[in-house]
Design a protein around this motif. Structure first.
Motif, PDB file in Angstrom:
ATOM      1  N   TRP A 177       5.157  16.734  23.165  1.00  0.00           N
ATOM      2  CA  TRP A 177       5.571  18.102  22.832  1.00  0.00           C
ATOM      3  C   TRP A 177       6.103  18.208  21.409  1.00  0.00           C
ATOM      4  O   TRP A 177       6.120  19.286  20.839  1.00  0.00           O
ATOM      5  CB  TRP A 177       6.658  18.571  23.806  1.00  0.00           C
ATOM      6  CG  TRP A 177       6.124  19.030  25.114  1.00  0.00           C
ATOM      7  CD1 TRP A 177       5.844  20.308  25.497  1.00  0.00           C
ATOM      8  CD2 TRP A 177       5.781  18.207  26.238  1.00  0.00           C
ATOM      9  NE1 TRP A 177       5.351  20.323  26.784  1.00  0.00           N
ATOM     10  CE2 TRP A 177       5.301  19.055  27.256  1.00  0.00           C
ATOM     11  CE3 TRP A 177       5.837  16.830  26.474  1.00  0.00           C
ATOM     12  CZ2 TRP A 177       4.883  18.576  28.497  1.00  0.00           C
ATOM     13  CZ3 TRP A 177       5.420  16.344  27.708  1.00  0.00           C
ATOM     14  CH2 TRP A 177       4.951  17.220  28.700  1.00  0.00           C
ATOM     15  N   SER A 178       6.521  17.107  20.849  1.00  0.00           N
ATOM     16  CA  SER A 178       7.141  17.110  19.517  1.00  0.00           C
ATOM     17  C   SER A 178       6.531  16.008  18.674  1.00  0.00           C
ATOM     18  O   SER A 178       7.145  14.961  18.462  1.00  0.00           O
ATOM     19  CB  SER A 178       8.655  16.899  19.642  1.00  0.00           C
ATOM     20  OG  SER A 178       9.243  17.865  20.495  1.00  0.00           O
ATOM     21  N   PRO A 179       5.282  16.175  18.203  1.00  0.00           N
ATOM     22  CA  PRO A 179       4.565  15.087  17.527  1.00  0.00           C
ATOM     23  C   PRO A 179       5.333  14.535  16.324  1.00  0.00           C
ATOM     24  O   PRO A 179       5.455  15.180  15.297  1.00  0.00           O
ATOM     25  CB  PRO A 179       3.235  15.733  17.120  1.00  0.00           C
ATOM     26  CG  PRO A 179       3.443  17.199  17.240  1.00  0.00           C
ATOM     27  CD  PRO A 179       4.481  17.408  18.270  1.00  0.00           C
ATOM     28  N   MET A 180       5.859  13.345  16.507  1.00  0.00           N
ATOM     29  CA  MET A 180       6.695  12.710  15.494  1.00  0.00           C
ATOM     30  C   MET A 180       6.088  11.353  15.139  1.00  0.00           C
ATOM     31  O   MET A 180       6.124  10.427  15.955  1.00  0.00           O
ATOM     32  CB  MET A 180       8.107  12.521  16.040  1.00  0.00           C
ATOM     33  CG  MET A 180       9.020  11.721  15.126  1.00  0.00           C
ATOM     34  SD  MET A 180       9.658  12.695  13.763  1.00  0.00           S
ATOM     35  CE  MET A 180      11.035  13.508  14.576  1.00  0.00           C
ATOM     36  N   PRO A 181       5.524  11.197  13.951  1.00  0.00           N
ATOM     37  CA  PRO A 181       4.969   9.904  13.558  1.00  0.00           C
ATOM     38  C   PRO A 181       6.066   8.880  13.285  1.00  0.00           C
ATOM     39  O   PRO A 181       7.214   9.233  12.982  1.00  0.00           O
ATOM     40  CB  PRO A 181       4.170  10.229  12.300  1.00  0.00           C
ATOM     41  CG  PRO A 181       4.788  11.462  11.762  1.00  0.00           C
ATOM     42  CD  PRO A 181       5.315  12.221  12.933  1.00  0.00           C
ATOM     43  N   GLY A 182       5.700   7.621  13.396  1.00  0.00           N
ATOM     44  CA  GLY A 182       6.678   6.556  13.242  1.00  0.00           C
ATOM     45  C   GLY A 182       7.402   6.561  11.916  1.00  0.00           C
ATOM     46  O   GLY A 182       8.619   6.329  11.853  1.00  0.00           O
ATOM     47  N   GLY A 183       6.678   6.822  10.831  1.00  0.00           N
ATOM     48  CA  GLY A 183       7.310   6.807   9.511  1.00  0.00           C
ATOM     49  C   GLY A 183       8.384   7.867   9.372  1.00  0.00           C
ATOM     50  O   GLY A 183       9.454   7.620   8.807  1.00  0.00           O
ATOM     51  N   SER A 220       0.818  16.143  11.708  1.00  0.00           N
ATOM     52  CA  SER A 220       2.147  15.544  11.585  1.00  0.00           C
ATOM     53  C   SER A 220       2.035  14.139  11.012  1.00  0.00           C
ATOM     54  O   SER A 220       2.070  13.136  11.723  1.00  0.00           O
ATOM     55  CB  SER A 220       2.847  15.520  12.949  1.00  0.00           C
ATOM     56  OG  SER A 220       4.217  15.240  12.791  1.00  0.00           O
ATOM     57  N   VAL A 221       1.882  14.072   9.720  1.00  0.00           N
ATOM     58  CA  VAL A 221       1.849  12.818   8.971  1.00  0.00           C
ATOM     59  C   VAL A 221       2.440  13.132   7.600  1.00  0.00           C
ATOM     60  O   VAL A 221       2.393  14.278   7.139  1.00  0.00           O
ATOM     61  CB  VAL A 221       0.398  12.285   8.861  1.00  0.00           C
ATOM     62  CG1 VAL A 221      -0.477  13.211   8.046  1.00  0.00           C
ATOM     63  CG2 VAL A 221       0.363  10.872   8.299  1.00  0.00           C
ATOM     64  N   THR A 222       3.037  12.122   6.953  1.00  0.00           N
ATOM     65  CA  THR A 222       3.656  12.352   5.649  1.00  0.00           C
ATOM     66  C   THR A 222       2.661  12.992   4.678  1.00  0.00           C
ATOM     67  O   THR A 222       1.528  12.534   4.599  1.00  0.00           O
ATOM     68  CB  THR A 222       4.162  11.020   5.074  1.00  0.00           C
ATOM     69  OG1 THR A 222       5.116  10.466   5.995  1.00  0.00           O
ATOM     70  CG2 THR A 222       4.830  11.195   3.730  1.00  0.00           C
ATOM     71  N   GLN A 226       7.472  15.062   7.335  1.00  0.00           N
ATOM     72  CA  GLN A 226       8.827  15.075   6.770  1.00  0.00           C
ATOM     73  C   GLN A 226       9.360  16.516   6.690  1.00  0.00           C
ATOM     74  O   GLN A 226      10.547  16.759   6.932  1.00  0.00           O
ATOM     75  CB  GLN A 226       8.837  14.427   5.388  1.00  0.00           C
ATOM     76  CG  GLN A 226       8.321  12.990   5.354  1.00  0.00           C
ATOM     77  CD  GLN A 226       9.232  12.008   6.065  1.00  0.00           C
ATOM     78  OE1 GLN A 226      10.389  12.308   6.357  1.00  0.00           O
ATOM     79  NE2 GLN A 226       8.709  10.830   6.372  1.00  0.00           N
ATOM     80  N   PHE A 227       8.476  17.453   6.368  1.00  0.00           N
ATOM     81  CA  PHE A 227       8.897  18.861   6.360  1.00  0.00           C
ATOM     82  C   PHE A 227       9.339  19.273   7.765  1.00  0.00           C
ATOM     83  O   PHE A 227      10.371  19.925   7.942  1.00  0.00           O
ATOM     84  CB  PHE A 227       7.750  19.778   5.913  1.00  0.00           C
ATOM     85  CG  PHE A 227       7.157  19.458   4.572  1.00  0.00           C
ATOM     86  CD1 PHE A 227       7.879  18.767   3.607  1.00  0.00           C
ATOM     87  CD2 PHE A 227       5.864  19.844   4.260  1.00  0.00           C
ATOM     88  CE1 PHE A 227       7.329  18.479   2.370  1.00  0.00           C
ATOM     89  CE2 PHE A 227       5.306  19.563   3.036  1.00  0.00           C
ATOM     90  CZ  PHE A 227       6.036  18.872   2.084  1.00  0.00           C
ATOM     91  N   TYR A 228       8.521  18.897   8.761  1.00  0.00           N
ATOM     92  CA  TYR A 228       8.819  19.260  10.140  1.00  0.00           C
ATOM     93  C   TYR A 228      10.164  18.709  10.594  1.00  0.00           C
ATOM     94  O   TYR A 228      10.993  19.424  11.170  1.00  0.00           O
ATOM     95  CB  TYR A 228       7.727  18.734  11.077  1.00  0.00           C
ATOM     96  CG  TYR A 228       6.426  19.487  11.040  1.00  0.00           C
ATOM     97  CD1 TYR A 228       6.358  20.823  10.646  1.00  0.00           C
ATOM     98  CD2 TYR A 228       5.238  18.870  11.426  1.00  0.00           C
ATOM     99  CE1 TYR A 228       5.164  21.508  10.627  1.00  0.00           C
ATOM    100  CE2 TYR A 228       4.026  19.547  11.418  1.00  0.00           C
ATOM    101  CZ  TYR A 228       3.992  20.860  11.009  1.00  0.00           C
ATOM    102  OH  TYR A 228       2.801  21.531  10.998  1.00  0.00           O
TER     103      TYR A 228
END
Length: 236
Positions: A177-183, A220-222, A226-228
């Motif tokens: 629900w909250s796509p958050m990449p590892g970086g 959702s990738v740098t 990061q904005f998200y």
């Protein structure tokens, strides 16, 4: 994104197409579907950008396996057998190995893996885990698994003096629900930790849902991730 990589035959030109799974219940408006990614590949071909390798990269590990399968199948149909197709994902949502199997079935030539103690979680699936998942299949990996186990043991010793954030080692279904990449996750949780704000972590992850939904569905990738995450943290 375009770049270059070193491969068996020397210098190769690689194109990367970033992927992401949209949160359940969100109207994608046609984004992040197999047709959407196929269109990106067609535009790359129309631009006559030279490349030998195409990598689909899912930094948050949220793309549903069937979309991975259909996307790579369509890319293979467009590119024929001369272009190496690679797939890269993470285990942040616990979805990585399933997507890797789907990628192989769709026609991928290669996958990115990692080694314990940093594999899994916000990193790529572990090499040994993938080896095990492919046992008895047409994609079975012919390697000396005992040598790989030994190599992982050496790597664990080499990494023993480094701090490994516990949230980086965990897979969470909430990431769907909250796509958050590892970086983005580890960089920002370290800032939370440094400022004694780790108690806000779960709320920040929850808030990512609206940050992505209202932020235009950018992958959702740098730098977009990061904005998200910064917006999500500010909202919290």
């Amino acid at each position: 994104w375009s770049g270059q990589c070193i491969h068996d035959a020397g210098l190769k030109h690689e194109i990367s197409v970033t992927m992401m799974g949209l949160p359940p219940g969100v109207d994608s408006r046609g984004a992040h579907t197999p047709e959407f990614y196929e269109d990106k590949v067609k535009k790359i071909l129309d631009a006559k950008i030279p490349f030998d390798r195409l990598c689909f990269k899912d930094a948050s590990g949220t793309t549903p396996p069937r979309i991975v399968y259909e996307t790579i199948k369509r890319a293979r149909a467009l590119l024929g057998n001369d272009v190496h197709i690679h797939f890269h994902s993470h285990e942040t949502a616990g979805n990585g190995i399933t997507c890797y199997l789907a990628a192989l079935e769709g026609g991928a030539d290669g996958l990115d893996c990692s080694m314990a103690p940093v594999s899994g979680g916000t990193c790529q699936p572990d090499m040994i885990t993938l080896w095990h998942a492919l046992r008895g299949s047409e994609f079975e990996i012919d390697i000396d698994i005992e040598k790989l186990r030994k190599a992982e043991g050496v790597f664990k010793d080499a990494m023993s003096e480094y701090f490994t954030p516990p949230e980086a080692m965990a897979s969470s279904p909430e990431i769907i629900w909250s796509p958050m990449p590892g970086g983005a996750l580890t960089a920002n949780t370290q800032m939370l930790r440094d400022n004694n704000m780790m108690d806000k972590y779960d709320d920040m992850i929850t808030e990512m849902y609206d940050a992505v939904r209202l932020g235009g569905f950018g992958t959702s990738v740098t730098p977009v991730s990061q904005f998200y995450v910064q917006q999500a943290m500010n909202n919290v």
